[in-house]
Structure formats: C-alpha cells, structure tokens
Design an enzyme around this catalytic site. Structure first.
Site, PDB file in Angstrom:
ATOM      1  N   HIS A  47      -0.416 -41.653   2.079  1.00 29.33           N
ATOM      2  CA  HIS A  47      -0.998 -42.193   1.150  1.00 29.33           C
ATOM      3  C   HIS A  47      -2.141 -41.712   0.299  1.00 29.33           C
ATOM      4  CE1 HIS A  47      -3.626 -45.468  -0.823  1.00 29.33           C
ATOM      5  NE2 HIS A  47      -2.537 -45.901  -1.142  1.00 29.33           N
ATOM      6  N   ARG A 106      -3.442  -1.458  -5.948  1.00 26.64           N
ATOM      7  CA  ARG A 106      -2.728  -2.780  -5.620  1.00 26.64           C
ATOM      8  C   ARG A 106      -3.058  -3.667  -6.807  1.00 26.64           C
ATOM      9  NH1 ARG A 106      -5.789  -4.522  -0.403  1.00 26.64           N
ATOM     10  NH2 ARG A 106      -7.664  -4.889  -1.276  1.00 26.64           N
ATOM     11  N   GLY A 113      -8.229  -7.896   4.034  1.00 29.75           N
ATOM     12  CA  GLY A 113      -9.193  -7.920   5.054  1.00 29.75           C
ATOM     13  C   GLY A 113      -8.654  -8.636   6.202  1.00 29.75           C
ATOM     14  N   ARG A 164       5.407 -45.871 -10.442  1.00 28.21           N
ATOM     15  CA  ARG A 164       5.597 -46.687  -9.372  1.00 28.21           C
ATOM     16  C   ARG A 164       5.052 -47.981  -9.515  1.00 28.21           C
ATOM     17  NH1 ARG A 164       4.181 -41.248  -6.467  1.00 28.21           N
ATOM     18  NH2 ARG A 164       5.704 -41.155  -5.001  1.00 28.21           N
ATOM     19  N   CYS A 168      11.835 -36.670  -8.806  1.00 27.44           N
ATOM     20  CA  CYS A 168      10.283 -37.233  -8.892  1.00 27.44           C
ATOM     21  C   CYS A 168       9.399 -37.210  -7.633  1.00 27.44           C
ATOM     22  CB  CYS A 168      10.480 -38.621  -9.672  1.00 27.44           C
ATOM     23  SG  CYS A 168      11.312 -39.870  -8.635  1.00 27.44           S
ATOM     24  N   SER A 184      17.493 -39.830 -10.390  1.00 31.61           N
ATOM     25  CA  SER A 184      16.226 -39.255 -10.079  1.00 31.61           C
ATOM     26  C   SER A 184      16.205 -38.989  -8.806  1.00 31.61           C
ATOM     27  CB  SER A 184      15.031 -40.070 -10.572  1.00 31.61           C
ATOM     28  OG  SER A 184      13.713 -39.217 -10.352  1.00 31.61           O
ATOM     29  N   GLU A 244      17.710 -41.065  -2.796  1.00 29.24           N
ATOM     30  CA  GLU A 244      16.660 -40.828  -1.674  1.00 29.24           C
ATOM     31  C   GLU A 244      17.191 -40.977  -0.447  1.00 29.24           C
ATOM     32  OE1 GLU A 244      12.740 -42.916  -3.045  1.00 29.24           O
ATOM     33  OE2 GLU A 244      14.449 -44.136  -3.753  1.00 29.24           O
ATOM     34  N   TYR A 274      14.969 -32.174 -15.769  1.00 26.91           N
ATOM     35  CA  TYR A 274      13.416 -32.411 -15.641  1.00 26.91           C
ATOM     36  C   TYR A 274      13.003 -32.523 -14.121  1.00 26.91           C
ATOM     37  CZ  TYR A 274      13.907 -37.442 -14.915  1.00 26.91           C
ATOM     38  OH  TYR A 274      14.174 -38.851 -14.321  1.00 26.91           O
ATOM     39  N   LYS A 329       0.814  -1.231  -0.077  1.00 26.15           N
ATOM     40  CA  LYS A 329      -0.069   0.128   0.114  1.00 26.15           C
ATOM     41  C   LYS A 329       0.756   1.240  -0.186  1.00 26.15           C
ATOM     42  CE  LYS A 329      -3.248  -0.592   2.614  1.00 26.15           C
ATOM     43  NZ  LYS A 329      -4.591  -0.705   3.148  1.00 26.15           N
ATOM     44  N   ARG A 347      10.034 -47.453 -12.254  1.00 28.20           N
ATOM     45  CA  ARG A 347      10.852 -47.619 -11.238  1.00 28.20           C
ATOM     46  C   ARG A 347      10.549 -49.077 -10.306  1.00 28.20           C
ATOM     47  NH1 ARG A 347       9.818 -45.010  -5.721  1.00 28.20           N
ATOM     48  NH2 ARG A 347       7.843 -45.950  -5.673  1.00 28.20           N
ATOM     49  N   ASP A 370      11.438 -39.331   0.328  1.00 27.23           N
ATOM     50  CA  ASP A 370      12.177 -39.978   1.139  1.00 27.23           C
ATOM     51  C   ASP A 370      13.449 -39.369   1.364  1.00 27.23           C
ATOM     52  OD1 ASP A 370      11.109 -42.763   1.680  1.00 27.23           O
ATOM     53  OD2 ASP A 370      11.234 -43.114  -0.535  1.00 27.23           O
ATOM     54  N   ARG A 398      -3.731   2.476   8.720  1.00 33.18           N
ATOM     55  CA  ARG A 398      -3.992   1.240   7.845  1.00 33.18           C
ATOM     56  C   ARG A 398      -2.780   0.380   7.904  1.00 33.18           C
ATOM     57  NH1 ARG A 398      -7.230   2.667   2.518  1.00 33.18           N
ATOM     58  NH2 ARG A 398      -8.036   0.719   2.878  1.00 33.18           N
ATOM     59  N   GLY A 433      14.401 -38.663  -5.086  1.00 32.02           N
ATOM     60  CA  GLY A 433      13.061 -39.024  -4.563  1.00 32.02           C
ATOM     61  C   GLY A 433      13.247 -38.048  -3.329  1.00 32.02           C
ATOM     62  N   THR A 434      12.871 -37.046  -3.448  1.00 32.60           N
ATOM     63  CA  THR A 434      12.690 -36.037  -2.431  1.00 32.60           C
ATOM     64  C   THR A 434      11.872 -36.212  -1.641  1.00 32.60           C
ATOM     65  OG1 THR A 434      11.457 -34.410  -3.807  1.00 32.60           O
ATOM     66  CG2 THR A 434      13.869 -34.134  -3.712  1.00 32.60           C
ATOM     67  N   MET A 441      -5.888  -7.582   8.233  1.00 33.59           N
ATOM     68  CA  MET A 441      -5.334  -6.849   9.291  1.00 33.59           C
ATOM     69  C   MET A 441      -6.461  -5.668   9.259  1.00 33.59           C
ATOM     70  SD  MET A 441      -1.328  -7.248   8.929  1.00 33.59           S
ATOM     71  CE  MET A 441      -1.285  -6.987   7.173  1.00 33.59           C
TER      72      MET A 441
HETATM   73  C1  PEP Z   1      10.347 -40.242  -3.285  1.00 35.47           C
HETATM   74  O1  PEP Z   1      10.795 -40.802  -2.400  1.00 35.47           O
HETATM   75  O2  PEP Z   1      10.431 -38.955  -3.415  1.00 35.47           O
HETATM   76  C2  PEP Z   1       9.701 -40.916  -4.470  1.00 35.47           C
HETATM   77  C3  PEP Z   1       9.499 -40.413  -5.305  1.00 35.47           C
HETATM   78  O3  PEP Z   1       9.256 -42.348  -4.120  1.00 35.47           O
HETATM   79  P1  PEP Z   1       8.182 -42.863  -3.345  1.00 35.47           P
HETATM   80  O4  PEP Z   1       7.468 -41.684  -2.958  1.00 35.47           O
HETATM   81  O5  PEP Z   1       7.462 -43.897  -4.048  1.00 35.47           O
HETATM   82  O6  PEP Z   1       8.702 -43.323  -2.011  1.00 35.47           O
HETATM   83 MG    MG Z   2      11.018 -42.931  -2.302  1.00 33.37          MG
END
Ligand code: PEP
Ligand code: MG
Length: 878
Positions: free
Chosen positions: A456, A338, A103, A562, A833, A766, A747, A853, A24, A618, A771, A94, A768-769, A105
């Site tokens: 899950h 704004r 809305g 998977r 992934c 790849s 992972e 990717y 503002k 995988r 895990d 304000r 596996g963020t 604050m």
């Molecule tokens: C992960 O661990 O990021 C992954 C993609 O594998 P999953 O979720 O199946 O363990």
């Molecule tokens: Mg995993």
C-alpha cells in the site's frame, strides 16, 4: 573446434566487444585502434570470471597458460622484462565489468616490484624516490586487495612517520623515508599474516588476478549490481596493463577528466589532476587536486594533446567520456575511457546538444538518457554535498524515489499537527493503510517495516510522487509507545530522519534538499521520444489532482482509475465502510446512495481533466483488510450510523475477516454477490459523462468501464450485462448517445488461458500485472517483500518480480492472452496497468508483444514515454 580464448591483447579486441572484455578492456582496445597513446596490456575476459566461479574460485591451467604467454607478448611490446631488475616491466591489474561500476571493485598498481627490482628501478630511472614510493604503494594495495589487510592500517604507519618527521604531506617524504616505510609495512604484514610479503612477481600477478575476480562478489559490488539490475552472471574482466608513472617528479602527474560537465552537461572539459602522483591519489583526497584548465599553464603541450584526444574520443564513442590519464615526464598516456556517469539534468542537456551539434542522430540522442534517471527531475533532491557526508543507518526497498527529510511521526494526528505548525514530517509505520492517507499526503515520505514494492505504502507513494522506503530491514517500531530503533539509535516523534527513495537508504539526521527543476531541454527531449514511440502512455490516476499531474507529464489518458481509492478521505471512507458491512440490500443501497454523488462528481472532474483522452474506470476492487474499520472510534461511529450495536458490528467485522484478503471477496466477485454495486457505478459513470457532454457538446472521449479480477467468461458476462442494461437505460432516459466500452482486466492466470473466450465479451483487455504476478507465483503482494530478500541472497531471483515483469512466466501469460484475444478480435485494445507499466525493461517487453498502451503512476509517465521510444528504436534495429 578451436579452443575458447580467454585472454586478448589490447591490439586484438575492439570497442564492440564490451560483453567479453568488459567496458575498460573495450575502451583500451578501441583507443589502441584509434592510434592513441595507451600503455599496452591485455584483458582476461568476463567468461574467465564466470569460469573461475564455476571452477571453485580457481583459474584453470589453460587460462594460466594464456596469461603467461600474454605476459611474454607484453614484454615484447614494451621491451621490458617482468621481474628483471635491470629493465623491469611493472603492471597494473584492474577490474572492468561490461558496464562501469565505479569504485565497486579493486585495482592494484606497480605490480612486479620486490627488493631487487625496486633497486634496479631506482637505478635505471635515476629516481630512487619514485621507485620506493611506487613499491610502498604496491605493498599497501596488494595487502589490502589480495590479502584483506585494510589500507587504513597502513595509513596509520604513514601518519606515525609523518609525526616523527614533523611533516604533513606524503610529498614531503624522501626516498630514504619510503625505504624505511617499506620495512615497517613488511613487518606489519608479517605480524598480521604470519608470512613474508610475496617476492615472486608471478605469484603477485596471479594473486592479483584472483583477487579482482573475487571482488566481483564483494558486498559493495553485490549491492551496486542489485540497485542497477546488473546480473551476477556477467562477471568482470581483468585488465593487466604496463605501468606508466605519474609519480616521477614535477613533469609527471595523473588525472581524471570528463569531456562535458557531468553535473550540468556544459560542453567544457571538467576534471582534476595532481602533479607527481599516482591514480588513487586523485580520488583519495590526500592532496587537493588542481582543476584541469590549470594544466594548460603547467604543461601546455600535454594539455593541448589531451584536449585533442578528449574531442576525438567523444566523437568516436558519440557519448560524453570519462577519461583517466597519466603524464610521465611530459608525455601523455590514456589509461581508460568510458561513458561518463552524469546527473539527469546533464544527461538531457548532453543528449540535446550532441544532436544539435550534429554529433549524434535523434535516435542516438534518445538512447543517451536512461529512462529511470528522469525520475530525479521530478522529485526534490538531496543536496549532493550533504548526502555525501551523511551516515546511512538502515536500508529498505527503494519503493518510490525521491528525497525526504523531516521529523518522525507515527500517525496521522501527529503528522497533521506538526505540518499545521509548518514542519516537515516523515511518516514511520509498520505498514500503511488507507486510514493513513491524509497523513501520507502531508508527509515528505514514508518508512515502513513491512511490505514490498507493491505494498500500500509503495503504490500510494508512487501515485503521489512521494518518497518511500518500505520493508526496512532491522527496524523495530513501537507505534503505540511512539519510538523506533534502527542502526543502534532510538528515534522518537519529532526527531529528524531522511530517506532516499531511489536507493532505500535511511539516514538518522536532517539533510537539506533542493527543489526539482525542469529545464527546456526536458520538454524538447520528451517531444523527440514521442516521435518514436509506438506505445501510448496513460496514467493510473484516481483523483482530478493526479489526473492533472499526469496530463502535465504527458499522459494520453487514464488507464486505471481505482474507484475504491476515491473513498480514502475521512469523510468518504465511512460511507464505503457502511457499504462493506451492510447486511441487507436496503442498508447497502443506502450506503451506495451516499457514494453515488461523490463518484459522479469525481468522474466528471476526471473526464474534464483528461479532455478528449480516454479514461478507464475500474469498478470497485477493495481487498477487505484495507477497508474494514479497526479503531474503536471508527467502529462506534459506523455502528451509530447503521443503528446497530458495537457488539453487533464487531460480529459482522469478524465474519468478514478473510484469511487471505488478496484472494478474497474483491473485484468483480463483489458485483456478483451484490449487483447493485455495478448498477451504482455505471450510473455514476454514465451520468458524469452526460453532464460533461452537456457542458461541452464537443466532448469526444468514450468512457471505458473496466471489470476487475475476472477468471471466467460467464462471470464477465454477468457483470457486463448489468452494466449495459443500466447504461443504456440512463442514456435512453436522457436521450444521449454514447459509445462507451466495457472491458476487463487480465489478472488471474485462468483468465489469460481463457482469453479467447473472455475476449468475446470484452472491448479491451488491461493486464493487471500486480495481481497476475501474485497469482502466477502464489506470492502474496503484501507479504512477499519479507522473504524475497532471501531469494536475492541465494541468487534464486535477481530482481523483484513485482517491480520488473517476469517475462518468462508472467510475460508468457501476457503474450498468450494477447494472441488468444486477438485471434477472436483482431483489433482488441490491449494495455497494461500494473506497476510494471512504468518500468523500462517491462515496457520493452510490452512493446514487443504489441500492446497498445502502458499505464503507470503519473510520476512515471515521462519514464514510460522515453522507455517506449527506446524500445521502438531497439526493435527497429533488430
Ligand atoms: C493489478 O493487479 O495489476 C492492478 C493494476 O490492480 P490493483 O493493483 O489495484 O490490484
Ligand atoms: Mg489487481
């Protein structure tokens, strides 16, 4: 060193200083620079707010002095005097954070009034009604915002007075009525707070400034920040602005207008105004405002000027503006501008049209749409009017966006039975498991008591594009008896509820939805995004249906299939379970022989659905607790199938029980124990490839085989050797050549640290963020949702590390692994992934570390495409 400055006159700041003076403040300063009619004032900076909290919620002497001298300057600019009855300066106070939080604050208008000043104001303006109306409003707002006396308590007094006078509208009160109202307000104030209403304008001013800073931490603001990822440390600025009055009579008024329609994006002023009113009346709905176009008839000159200003502001800020204005005795003033909030639909149309009008470049147009917003275009939405009127009865994690409304069911049978009768259902569970998949498939959405953003229910929901609210606080579910309690109500199977998967809100009623629609602008806009992004975007897809959906949303391959998810369906899970509980190699091979044709035909369909785009398969990674049979019926059926007794099978299941299945016998560890698993899966991949190639000799893609949960290079090599031996043998037997790849997932932190060794045997990595986050923090994916809320409350964490990549910790491991991997293989293909692959701030990080990717669930593919384009554009600018 010069002292830090905490207060800026509007003439001193500009519209590039949002971080310091808030949105503002920056807008008002920017408009001042453009020479537009702005009631002047000053901004107390966001840094003063941060300091206020560090200083035990007190302003420092230095800041108080700066505010005092800014008030003197403001008196000089306006020629009025604060607290002087014969020529009074009144101000509004304000909030104004870096990004607008509509809305959330607080605001106080007409500050500086007391019994003497109001009498002076009545006399100098010759308009006592206006003066006393302003005073009563001020008392109401000050009492609410500064002293915590709810506005509604004052509304009761107003209603009482309306009844006594047999009038219906505020506008029918006379000056005398307002004087009487002020007396009653003050009596009420004294009775409740055991003190007089403050008469010293300075005391009022500092009370108000303190209150605005305090409002940064009110529960509404905290909630808004959380769902919008706004850090608490940003703080809010406070704007003190000289008042102009829309309540001076019939040649005055106030309103709000957007330069384009915020619902549809149409290029046409869209807004409302009220004659003889002050700001809050328009939003409060006390009187019904008129459409902005009507203003042309009532005050043509002010309207013409407003249209002119609106155009100027839009071209200056190169974005749709949301403008507040006041007309005082025919003269137009701007109180705020704004960037306007807008629906996803409107955002796309505005971006596309602004580019086509030549107002913005393509890069700028791409920055006009927030990636997350696109999500709303892909799922059904609640009817906007109905959702406004509905009551929230509980909240959980916004695990998968969308709007779900349906009748409560507690299990698959109930779901299938009601859906079979043409009903819509919402599945309510303590937590979901693979057994629920069919029920999940036919449900509109899922509500779970437990689980976090990667539970899950959440992962499956996002994959399916269904709505999910997980980890719902305060819900008590008795699945066996078939009811749940939430928000003081009890719901049985068949009762209606609704879920908003974008906010986590739960409603105890039926709310109508409208189907998602994708307009032509969407496609056009996405093709622009594709021109700019460097990251490729793949999808996590396990079934041909998901793969097709992913292609429709523009995925350039599958980054994660998977394979254990391919066995969720009722007729398949049995074979999978037989394989898990097999005690001998023969039993296992018999179960694998049942799985082989299913996998092969699924892979064929996946390869075909993806055309020449790559597909990463995988290998099996089933956390055992998700797959072991639990119901007596299932156990009996499997025991019969295996020719063993139920007791014996129960014993095997008990032996397989793991204390922490997420760190148990899963991933490549299974193939280390039972190499025949890797043999079967390789056979399925390579035979599927051969079959697809037979049908389509021009088929170009190379299958990508991915080994999960690696912690050591020898472990990878062990599994890889089995893969290569099996694959090469099948290819040779069939006389086919194939350029398949064998890569691995990173992972486990140890894998990241040893990435230069692991890369020697990997064609790709790849990340596996999911895990990697779990193992880096030591937070179980399945259990963290339950306690992370304490971390947010205590400000230890601002966001869920399973949803937004923790760049400092997990991100450092990702970067390390990329650098180590590429140090031995400069062209090592790198992707991600985990769930973070579809989250915009994480995508920006992945772009920065140079991944090839990202892969995310099909419904996040458009979001990832846009986020990747924005990341590329931002990095060009640096
Ligand atoms: C992960 O661990 O990021 C992954 C993609 O594998 P999953 O979720 O199946 O363990
Ligand atoms: Mg995993």
């Amino acid at each position: 060193m010069a002292e830090k400055k905490f207060v800026y006159m509007f003439t001193e700041a500009d519209d590039t200083m949002k971080n310091l003076v808030g949105g503002k403040g920056a807008g008002l300063s920017g408009m001042t620079k453009l020479g537009l009619p702005i009631p002047q004032g000053f901004t107390v900076t966001t840094e003063a707010c941060t300091y206020y909290y560090k200083n035990n919620e007190k302003l420092s002497e230095g800041i108080i002095q700066e505010i005092d001298s800014a008030m003197i300057k403001l008196e000089g600019i306006t020629g009025k005097k604060f607290g002087n009855p014969s020529n009074p300066l009144l101000v509004s106070v304000r909030s104004g954070a870096r990004v607008s939080m509509p809305g959330m604050m607080d605001t106080i208008l007409n500050l500086g009034l007391n019994d003497e000043v109001v009498a002076g104001l009545a006399e100098t303006t010759g308009n006592p009604r206006f003066a006393y109306d302003s005073y009563r409003r001020f008392i109401q707002m000050f009492s609410d915002v500064v002293m915590g006396l709810a506005k509604s308590r004052f509304e009761e007094i107003i209603d009482e007075m309306k009844e006594e006078r047999h009038i219906e509208q505020d506008i029918d009160f006379t000056a005398e009525d307002f004087r009487e109202m002020i007396v009653r307000f003050k009596e009420f104030y004294k009775k409740e707070l055991k003190q007089e209403f403050p008469t010293d304008p300075k005391e009022q001013l500092f009370g108000a400034i303190n209150a605005v800073f305090r409002s940064w931490e009110n529960p509404r603001a905290n909630y808004y920040r959380k769902i919008n990822n706004i850090p608490a440390e940003w703080g809010t600025a406070v704007n003190v602005q000289s008042m102009v009055y829309g309540n001076m009579g019939n040649t005055s008024g106030t309103g709000v207008a957007f330069t384009r329609n915020p619902a549809t994006g149409e290029k046409k002023l869209y807004g409302e105004y009220l004659i003889n009113a002050q700001g809050e009346d328009v939003v409060a709905g006390i009187r019904t405002p008129s459409e902005i176009s009507e203003l042309e008839k009532v005050m043509p000159e002010a309207y013409r000027q407003f249209v002119d200003v609106a155009n100027k502001l839009e071209s200056h800020f190169k974005n749709m503006q949301d403008i507040e204005f006041t007309i005082e005795n025919g003269k137009l003033y701007l109180l705020q501008t704004r960037n306007g909030k807008r629906t996803a639909h409107a955002a796309l149309r505005i971006a596309v049209e602004m580019f086509e009008e030549g107002m913005v470049t393509k890069e700028q147009a791409l920055m006009l749409v927030q990636p997350e917003q696109l999500d709303n275009l892909l799922h059904p939405q609640f009817d906007p009017a109905a959702i406004k009127a509905a009551k929230i009865i509980g909240e959980g994690l916004p695990a998968s966006p969308g709007a779900a409304t349906g009748q409560v069911v507690f299990n698959v049978e109930e779901a299938l039975s009601l859906v079979g009768k043409g009903k819509k259902v919402v599945l309510v569970r303590l937590e979901t498991s693979p057994e629920d998949i069919e029920g999940m498939h036919v449900s509109e959405g899922f509500l779970t008591a437990r689980g976090g953003m990667t539970s899950h229910a959440a992962v499956v929901a996002r994959g399916m594009g269904k709505c999910c609210v997980s980890g719902c606080k305060g819900v008590k579910i008795d699945e066996a008896k078939g009811y749940f309690e939430l928000g003081g109500q009890t719901f049985h199977a068949g009762d209606w509820i609704s879920l908003d998967g974008s906010t986590g809100a739960v409603y105890g009623e039926k709310i109508p939805t409208i189907p998602a629609s994708i307009s032509g602008n969407f496609e056009k806009f996405m093709s622009w995004a594709d021109e700019y992004r460097k990251l490729k975007v793949r999808a996590n897809a396990d079934t041909p249906k998901d793969a097709k959906q992913a292609r429709d949303f523009g995925a350039e391959g599958i980054g994660l299939c998977r394979t254990e998810h391919m066995f969720f369906e009722a007729d398949r899970i049995k074979a999978m379970r037989e394989m898990i509980v097999a005690e001998t190699k023969e039993q296992r091979e018999a179960a694998l022989a049942k799985l082989l044709p299913m996998q092969r035909s699924d892979f064929e369909q996946l390869f075909t659905a993806m055309g020449d785009f790559p597909v990463t398969i995988r290998y099996l990674d089933p956390p055992l607790h998700e797959f072991l049979p639990t119901s007596a019926e299932d156990i009996k059926e499997i025991a019969d199938e295996l020719g063993i007794s139920v007791e014996k099978l129960n014993g095997i299941i008990a032996d397989l029980h793991e204390f922490n299945p997420m760190m148990g016998h899963r991933g490549c560890r299974l193939a280390v124990s039972y190499p025949e698993l890797a043999v079967m899966q390789t056979r399925a991949v390579i035979e599927a490839y051969i079959n697809v190639k037979k049908n389509n000799p021009k088929y170009q893609a190379a299958p990508e085989i991915m080994i999960p949960l690696i912690c050591d290079e020898k472990e990878l090599k062990f599994v890889k050797d089995i893969v290569i031996k099996t694959a090469d043998q099948i290819l040779a037997e069939n006389n086919v050549e194939a350029n398949y790849l064998v890569g691995t997932m990173i992972e486990i932190p140890r894998a990241a640290v040893r990435a230069n060794y692991i890369a020697q045997d990997a064609d790709f990595f790849s990340f596996g963020t999911n895990d990697l986050t779990q193992m880096t923090y030591g937070f179980s994916r399945d259990d963290a949702g339950a306690f992370l809320s304490h971390y947010y409350e205590k400000r230890i964490f601002e966001s869920d590390p399973f949803a937004r990549l923790d760049q400092d910790g997990v991100g450092s491991l990702v970067k390390l692994a990329c650098d180590l991997g590429r140090s031995v293989k400069p062209n090592l293909k790198l992707g991600v992934c985990g769930e973070h692959g579809g989250e915009p701030s994480s995508i920006e990080f992945f772009n920065k570390v140079g991944l090839d990717y990202v892969s995310c669930s099909p419904f996040r593919v458009p979001i990832a495409r846009l986020a990747a384009a924005q990341a590329a554009i931002r990095s060009q600018k640096k």
